[in-house]
Motif scaffolding. Structure first.
Motif, PDB file in Angstrom:
ATOM      1  N   TYR A  45     -26.490   5.927 -10.736  1.00  0.00           N
ATOM      2  CA  TYR A  45     -25.923   7.227 -10.379  1.00  0.00           C
ATOM      3  C   TYR A  45     -26.524   8.270 -11.300  1.00  0.00           C
ATOM      4  O   TYR A  45     -27.094   7.932 -12.340  1.00  0.00           O
ATOM      5  N   ARG A  46     -26.419   9.520 -10.934  1.00  0.00           N
ATOM      6  CA  ARG A  46     -26.854  10.620 -11.795  1.00  0.00           C
ATOM      7  C   ARG A  46     -25.623  11.109 -12.534  1.00  0.00           C
ATOM      8  O   ARG A  46     -24.646  11.526 -11.911  1.00  0.00           O
ATOM      9  N   ALA A  47     -25.658  11.011 -13.853  1.00  0.00           N
ATOM     10  CA  ALA A  47     -24.492  11.360 -14.665  1.00  0.00           C
ATOM     11  C   ALA A  47     -24.134  12.833 -14.532  1.00  0.00           C
ATOM     12  O   ALA A  47     -25.003  13.705 -14.503  1.00  0.00           O
ATOM     13  N   ILE A  48     -22.841  13.067 -14.455  1.00  0.00           N
ATOM     14  CA  ILE A  48     -22.303  14.419 -14.404  1.00  0.00           C
ATOM     15  C   ILE A  48     -21.348  14.569 -15.583  1.00  0.00           C
ATOM     16  O   ILE A  48     -20.526  13.681 -15.849  1.00  0.00           O
ATOM     17  N   GLY A  49     -21.459  15.684 -16.283  1.00  0.00           N
ATOM     18  CA  GLY A  49     -20.565  15.927 -17.413  1.00  0.00           C
ATOM     19  C   GLY A  49     -20.742  14.878 -18.495  1.00  0.00           C
ATOM     20  O   GLY A  49     -21.855  14.585 -18.919  1.00  0.00           O
ATOM     21  N   SER A  50     -19.648  14.253 -18.884  1.00  0.00           N
ATOM     22  CA  SER A  50     -19.675  13.285 -19.993  1.00  0.00           C
ATOM     23  C   SER A  50     -19.882  11.839 -19.532  1.00  0.00           C
ATOM     24  O   SER A  50     -19.767  10.917 -20.344  1.00  0.00           O
ATOM     25  N   GLU A  51     -20.192  11.619 -18.243  1.00  0.00           N
ATOM     26  CA  GLU A  51     -20.471  10.247 -17.796  1.00  0.00           C
ATOM     27  C   GLU A  51     -21.644   9.684 -18.587  1.00  0.00           C
ATOM     28  O   GLU A  51     -22.566  10.425 -18.947  1.00  0.00           O
ATOM     29  N   LEU A  52     -21.619   8.382 -18.847  1.00  0.00           N
ATOM     30  CA  LEU A  52     -22.705   7.744 -19.574  1.00  0.00           C
ATOM     31  C   LEU A  52     -23.997   7.911 -18.768  1.00  0.00           C
ATOM     32  O   LEU A  52     -24.066   7.525 -17.596  1.00  0.00           O
ATOM     33  N   ASP A  53     -24.995   8.497 -19.382  1.00  0.00           N
ATOM     34  CA  ASP A  53     -26.252   8.841 -18.712  1.00  0.00           C
ATOM     35  C   ASP A  53     -27.021   7.575 -18.348  1.00  0.00           C
ATOM     36  O   ASP A  53     -27.187   6.679 -19.168  1.00  0.00           O
ATOM     37  N   THR A  54     -27.532   7.528 -17.124  1.00  0.00           N
ATOM     38  CA  THR A  54     -28.254   6.357 -16.623  1.00  0.00           C
ATOM     39  C   THR A  54     -29.771   6.475 -16.736  1.00  0.00           C
ATOM     40  O   THR A  54     -30.487   5.582 -16.278  1.00  0.00           O
ATOM     41  N   ALA A  55     -30.289   7.548 -17.342  1.00  0.00           N
ATOM     42  CA  ALA A  55     -31.746   7.762 -17.364  1.00  0.00           C
ATOM     43  C   ALA A  55     -32.478   6.598 -18.033  1.00  0.00           C
ATOM     44  O   ALA A  55     -33.426   6.035 -17.458  1.00  0.00           O
ATOM     45  N   ALA A  56     -32.074   6.215 -19.239  1.00  0.00           N
ATOM     46  CA  ALA A  56     -32.745   5.110 -19.950  1.00  0.00           C
ATOM     47  C   ALA A  56     -32.545   3.796 -19.211  1.00  0.00           C
ATOM     48  O   ALA A  56     -33.467   2.981 -19.108  1.00  0.00           O
ATOM     49  N   LEU A  57     -31.352   3.568 -18.672  1.00  0.00           N
ATOM     50  CA  LEU A  57     -31.081   2.345 -17.922  1.00  0.00           C
ATOM     51  C   LEU A  57     -31.942   2.286 -16.666  1.00  0.00           C
ATOM     52  O   LEU A  57     -32.491   1.237 -16.332  1.00  0.00           O
ATOM     53  N   LEU A 112     -26.353  -4.620  -6.054  1.00  0.00           N
ATOM     54  CA  LEU A 112     -25.577  -4.344  -7.264  1.00  0.00           C
ATOM     55  C   LEU A 112     -25.347  -2.835  -7.337  1.00  0.00           C
ATOM     56  O   LEU A 112     -26.286  -2.066  -7.164  1.00  0.00           O
ATOM     57  N   ILE A 113     -24.097  -2.441  -7.569  1.00  0.00           N
ATOM     58  CA  ILE A 113     -23.768  -1.025  -7.721  1.00  0.00           C
ATOM     59  C   ILE A 113     -23.241  -0.799  -9.127  1.00  0.00           C
ATOM     60  O   ILE A 113     -22.248  -1.404  -9.534  1.00  0.00           O
ATOM     61  N   LEU A 114     -23.940   0.063  -9.872  1.00  0.00           N
ATOM     62  CA  LEU A 114     -23.457   0.514 -11.174  1.00  0.00           C
ATOM     63  C   LEU A 114     -22.655   1.778 -10.939  1.00  0.00           C
ATOM     64  O   LEU A 114     -23.155   2.718 -10.318  1.00  0.00           O
ATOM     65  N   THR A 115     -21.433   1.795 -11.410  1.00  0.00           N
ATOM     66  CA  THR A 115     -20.538   2.901 -11.126  1.00  0.00           C
ATOM     67  C   THR A 115     -20.034   3.586 -12.391  1.00  0.00           C
ATOM     68  O   THR A 115     -19.736   2.917 -13.374  1.00  0.00           O
ATOM     69  N   PRO A 116     -19.955   4.919 -12.359  1.00  0.00           N
ATOM     70  CA  PRO A 116     -19.334   5.611 -13.481  1.00  0.00           C
ATOM     71  C   PRO A 116     -17.825   5.401 -13.413  1.00  0.00           C
ATOM     72  O   PRO A 116     -17.294   4.983 -12.381  1.00  0.00           O
ATOM     73  N   LEU A 117     -17.145   5.683 -14.494  1.00  0.00           N
ATOM     74  CA  LEU A 117     -15.694   5.535 -14.510  1.00  0.00           C
ATOM     75  C   LEU A 117     -15.098   6.312 -15.673  1.00  0.00           C
ATOM     76  O   LEU A 117     -15.804   6.735 -16.578  1.00  0.00           O
ATOM     77  N   LEU A 118     -13.791   6.487 -15.607  1.00  0.00           N
ATOM     78  CA  LEU A 118     -13.059   7.108 -16.710  1.00  0.00           C
ATOM     79  C   LEU A 118     -12.499   6.056 -17.649  1.00  0.00           C
ATOM     80  O   LEU A 118     -12.429   6.249 -18.852  1.00  0.00           O
ATOM     81  N   ALA A 119     -12.059   4.923 -17.068  1.00  0.00           N
ATOM     82  CA  ALA A 119     -11.480   3.842 -17.877  1.00  0.00           C
ATOM     83  C   ALA A 119     -11.641   2.530 -17.133  1.00  0.00           C
ATOM     84  O   ALA A 119     -11.791   2.497 -15.911  1.00  0.00           O
ATOM     85  N   PHE A 120     -11.607   1.436 -17.911  1.00  0.00           N
ATOM     86  CA  PHE A 120     -11.633   0.093 -17.333  1.00  0.00           C
ATOM     87  C   PHE A 120     -10.753  -0.797 -18.179  1.00  0.00           C
ATOM     88  O   PHE A 120     -10.434  -0.477 -19.326  1.00  0.00           O
TER      89      PHE A 120
END
Length: 181
Positions: A45-57, A112-120
């Motif tokens: 996903y493309r990170a928005i705001g404070s989501e963990l950035d996926t660029a390096a991944l 495989l879907i990598l998903t952003p989240l607020l909590a887990f």
């Protein structure tokens, strides 16, 4: 127990604090890309705001031979679709205002879907932003492996889970990959 609205507000603040404390977390998480479950086509996903950035991944996954795709909202109350994408390719805003590949990009079904989240939580519970996009998509693609991408500090002891909430198979953080039972 707090309701999801209050929990979302608290976890947004937590995630923002974590993002400000550790700029190296996305790169450290990317170092563990090889421990992710198999997935010839992997959705990031493309990170928005404070989501963990996926660029390096994204670069690490591409270097490992995985094809990538990004989610695209084409209708607000429908499951997302996925379009093939490579780091550096141009993007446009989808119906939810999120950067997504152009319509000419091939539509694919990820493994495989990598998903952003607020909590887990340790049982695979996931608290998202509240729009239901990922839950609708997971329900429409029950065989796809679902992995959260988050800061380790986003883990909570126990998330409230409703009938429409679909659990994750694992989570990738700056501390590594962890599968859920």
């Amino acid at each position: 127990m707090t309701d999801k609205h209050q929990l979302r507000a608290a976890m947004r603040a937590t995630r923002k604090r974590l993002a400000g404390l550790d700029a190296t977390a996305p790169g450290r998480a990317a170092e563990h890309a090889g421990s992710l479950p198999a997935g010839a086509i992997t959705a990031v996903y493309r990170a928005i705001g404070s989501e963990l950035d996926t660029a390096a991944l994204s670069l690490a996954l591409t270097s490992a031979g995985r094809d990538l795709c990004l989610p695209v909202v084409i209708e607000r109350d429908a499951p997302m679709i996925f379009r093939r994408w490579s780091p550096g390719e141009p993007l446009e805003l989808d119906e939810a205002g999120v950067p997504a590949p152009f319509p000419l990009a091939e539509t694919v079904i990820p493994n495989l879907i990598l998903t952003p989240l607020l909590a887990f939580d340790a049982r695979g519970g996931r608290l998202g932003q509240g729009g239901g996009y990922y839950d609708r998509t997971f329900a429409a693609m029950p065989d796809v492996v679902r992995v959260g991408f988050a800061y380790a500090g986003q883990e909570v002891e126990n998330l409230p889970v409703e009938l429409h909430d679909i659990r994750l198979h694992g989570v990738l953080t700056e501390r590594g990959y962890r599968a859920f039972a």
